[in-house]
Design a protein around this motif. Structure first.
Motif, PDB file in Angstrom:
ATOM      1  N   LEU A 178      46.644   7.339  45.292  1.00  0.00           N
ATOM      2  CA  LEU A 178      45.444   8.135  45.504  1.00  0.00           C
ATOM      3  C   LEU A 178      45.644   9.560  44.987  1.00  0.00           C
ATOM      4  N   THR A 179      46.770  10.164  45.327  1.00  0.00           N
ATOM      5  CA  THR A 179      47.032  11.529  44.861  1.00  0.00           C
ATOM      6  C   THR A 179      47.073  11.585  43.343  1.00  0.00           C
ATOM      7  N   ALA A 180      47.672  10.588  42.727  1.00  0.00           N
ATOM      8  CA  ALA A 180      47.761  10.562  41.260  1.00  0.00           C
ATOM      9  C   ALA A 180      46.373  10.490  40.632  1.00  0.00           C
ATOM     10  N   ALA A 181      45.509   9.635  41.186  1.00  0.00           N
ATOM     11  CA  ALA A 181      44.159   9.489  40.641  1.00  0.00           C
ATOM     12  C   ALA A 181      43.352  10.772  40.818  1.00  0.00           C
ATOM     13  N   VAL A 182      43.466  11.376  41.996  1.00  0.00           N
ATOM     14  CA  VAL A 182      42.752  12.631  42.252  1.00  0.00           C
ATOM     15  C   VAL A 182      43.295  13.741  41.363  1.00  0.00           C
ATOM     16  N   ALA A 183      44.600  13.789  41.177  1.00  0.00           N
ATOM     17  CA  ALA A 183      45.210  14.844  40.357  1.00  0.00           C
ATOM     18  C   ALA A 183      44.690  14.795  38.932  1.00  0.00           C
ATOM     19  N   GLY A 185      41.758  13.319  37.831  1.00  0.00           N
ATOM     20  CA  GLY A 185      40.326  13.584  37.793  1.00  0.00           C
ATOM     21  C   GLY A 185      39.969  15.025  38.102  1.00  0.00           C
ATOM     22  N   LEU A 186      40.646  15.616  39.079  1.00  0.00           N
ATOM     23  CA  LEU A 186      40.327  16.982  39.465  1.00  0.00           C
ATOM     24  C   LEU A 186      40.675  17.969  38.352  1.00  0.00           C
ATOM     25  N   ALA A 187      41.766  17.716  37.647  1.00  0.00           N
ATOM     26  CA  ALA A 187      42.140  18.600  36.529  1.00  0.00           C
ATOM     27  C   ALA A 187      41.047  18.609  35.466  1.00  0.00           C
ATOM     28  N   VAL A 327      36.420   9.694  35.536  1.00  0.00           N
ATOM     29  CA  VAL A 327      36.550   9.557  34.084  1.00  0.00           C
ATOM     30  C   VAL A 327      35.190   9.518  33.391  1.00  0.00           C
ATOM     31  N   LEU A 328      34.148   9.208  34.141  1.00  0.00           N
ATOM     32  CA  LEU A 328      32.802   9.145  33.566  1.00  0.00           C
ATOM     33  C   LEU A 328      32.219  10.532  33.288  1.00  0.00           C
ATOM     34  N   VAL A 329      32.714  11.546  33.981  1.00  0.00           N
ATOM     35  CA  VAL A 329      32.161  12.894  33.863  1.00  0.00           C
ATOM     36  C   VAL A 329      32.945  13.639  32.800  1.00  0.00           C
ATOM     37  N   ARG A 330      32.385  13.689  31.590  1.00  0.00           N
ATOM     38  CA  ARG A 330      33.126  14.293  30.480  1.00  0.00           C
ATOM     39  C   ARG A 330      32.161  14.862  29.439  1.00  0.00           C
ATOM     40  N   GLY A 331      32.721  15.660  28.539  1.00  0.00           N
ATOM     41  CA  GLY A 331      31.938  16.187  27.435  1.00  0.00           C
ATOM     42  C   GLY A 331      30.888  17.197  27.873  1.00  0.00           C
ATOM     43  N   TYR A 332      29.878  17.353  27.065  1.00  0.00           N
ATOM     44  CA  TYR A 332      28.781  18.276  27.373  1.00  0.00           C
ATOM     45  C   TYR A 332      27.498  17.727  26.767  1.00  0.00           C
ATOM     46  N   GLY A 333      26.395  18.367  27.114  1.00  0.00           N
ATOM     47  CA  GLY A 333      25.102  17.923  26.594  1.00  0.00           C
ATOM     48  C   GLY A 333      24.697  16.568  27.135  1.00  0.00           C
ATOM     49  N   ASP A 334      24.087  15.757  26.273  1.00  0.00           N
ATOM     50  CA  ASP A 334      23.589  14.447  26.681  1.00  0.00           C
ATOM     51  C   ASP A 334      24.720  13.518  27.131  1.00  0.00           C
TER      52      ASP A 334
END
Length: 373
Positions: A178-183, A185-187, A327-334
């Motif tokens: 869990l800590t690894a996954a959060v580490a 994604g949070l970065a 991992v789905l939250v990435r990039g910018y714009g559309d």
């Protein structure tokens, strides 16, 4: 050639969209009478030549066609373009594909940016506060956050990981998953791509060097660089102080007026005016915490962390998958908007999945569908 030139679909994928290069190589090896593979792009770069000269050399060295090497060389000379460099690349490709020793080794490709120095205080916290299996990820994250913002931002990151290390400490058999996954994604969430970041990356000296190298510009030669920018109203307002940005977004008239700025813009960073404009935007970094976008992303990340921590008490495996959803939250714009919508839909689905024996696997399956769409 074993080098890769990534397609648009590979680069625009929501996660890691790269095709499996090894599968292509294995298939070629199984079908070929004699399989010859080498990094022809690196050889061309070494000699300052075009890759077609290396490919021609590899064909000649493989001896699959009834022509002598001198016939190929004559064709290169007849072309009359960068003859000496292309002949050197041709000869190197021929030697390598025939199994002969090359004149010299192709130099290894260096990283674009050298690792930043991590302050001792941050390294000490990583060593003391985090499980061994998470330290490498956290150290890379700190380097990224220092480059993105400042040391205080990196300390905030480590502060947020504390409650997840406590959860994992009570579950040693889970291996701190869990800590690894959060580490991870949070970065990524704490270094989101806003207009300030984009302007910063586009005006860095190392990027200018890469552009000049790609254009094979000689010392003293001018290289014209055009950046194609198409900011949305949300991104313009997101760069403003939070209060002002919110008021403008709430005003239909202001949104309509700002809409005139969202048409495609060409900014020439090789001109003083274009370069200074982007440098001024990148200089807003010191005030980033007060921008609307920073506060929005901080609130979203906090909600995500709360949800992951809550589900960790009910279904540890599901909580890990919720953490991986970042991992789905990435990039910018559309690209960012689509990813965020999918992310929020998956988070909402967690309540309906909780308690099911296949909750974690189903969440992972749905994330896979979202990444592939």
């Amino acid at each position: 050639s074993t080098h890769r030139a990534y397609t648009i679909s590979e680069k625009s994928h929501a996660a890691d969209g790269r095709a499996n290069s090894q599968r292509i190589l294995d298939e070629a090896r199984s079908q070929a009478k004699r399989f010859v593979s080498l990094d022809m792009a690196a050889i061309a770069e070494q000699h300052g030549a075009v890759i077609s000269a290396v490919i021609l050399g590899a064909i000649a060295g493989a001896a699959g066609l009834p022509f002598s090497r001198d016939a190929y060389r004559a064709a290169i000379r007849a072309g009359g373009i960068a003859v000496e460099r292309n002949l050197a690349a041709f000869d190197d490709g021929a030697r390598r594909s025939s199994g002969e020793s090359p004149d010299r080794a192709v130099p290894a490709v260096a990283n674009d940016v050298a690792p930043s120095a991590v302050p001792t205080g941050l390294l000490s916290r990583v060593e003391v506060e985090l499980p061994v299996s998470v330290r490498a990820v956290a150290t890379d994250a700190i380097v990224r956050l220092l480059d993105y913002q400042d040391e205080a931002h990196a300390h905030t990151y480590l502060d947020a990981l504390r409650r997840f290390t406590a959860i994992d400490a009570a579950r040693p058999a889970e291996g701190a998953r869990l800590t690894a996954a959060v580490a991870r994604g949070l970065a990524l969430w704490m270094s989101f791509e806003d207009t300030i970041r984009v302007a910063d990356l586009k005006t860095r000296a190392d990027r200018q060097r890469r552009v000049r190298a790609s254009a094979r510009a000689k010392p003293g030669q001018l290289v014209r660089v055009t950046e194609f920018m198409k900011p949305r109203v949300e991104e313009i307002c997101g760069t403003m102080p939070a209060g002002l940005g919110r008021r403008l977004l709430a005003s239909p008239l202001a949104v309509r007026c700002l809409g005139y700025l969202t048409d495609g813009r060409e900014i020439h960073t090789s001109k003083v005016s274009g370069y200074v404009l982007l440098r001024l935007i990148s200089g807003l970094r010191r005030w980033r915490r007060g921008t609307l976008r920073f506060q929005q992303e901080a609130a979203r990340a906090a909600h995500w962390l709360d949800q992951v921590a809550l589900y960790a008490q009910r279904d540890y495996a599901l909580a890990v998958e919720l953490a991986e959803n970042q991992v789905l939250v990435r990039g910018y714009g559309d690209t960012y908007e689509r990813g965020l919508r999918n992310f929020e839909r998956l988070c909402e689905a967690a309540e309906g999945l909780a308690g099911r024996p296949d909750a974690a696997s189903e969440m992972a399956r749905r994330r896979g569908l979202a990444l592939a769409s």
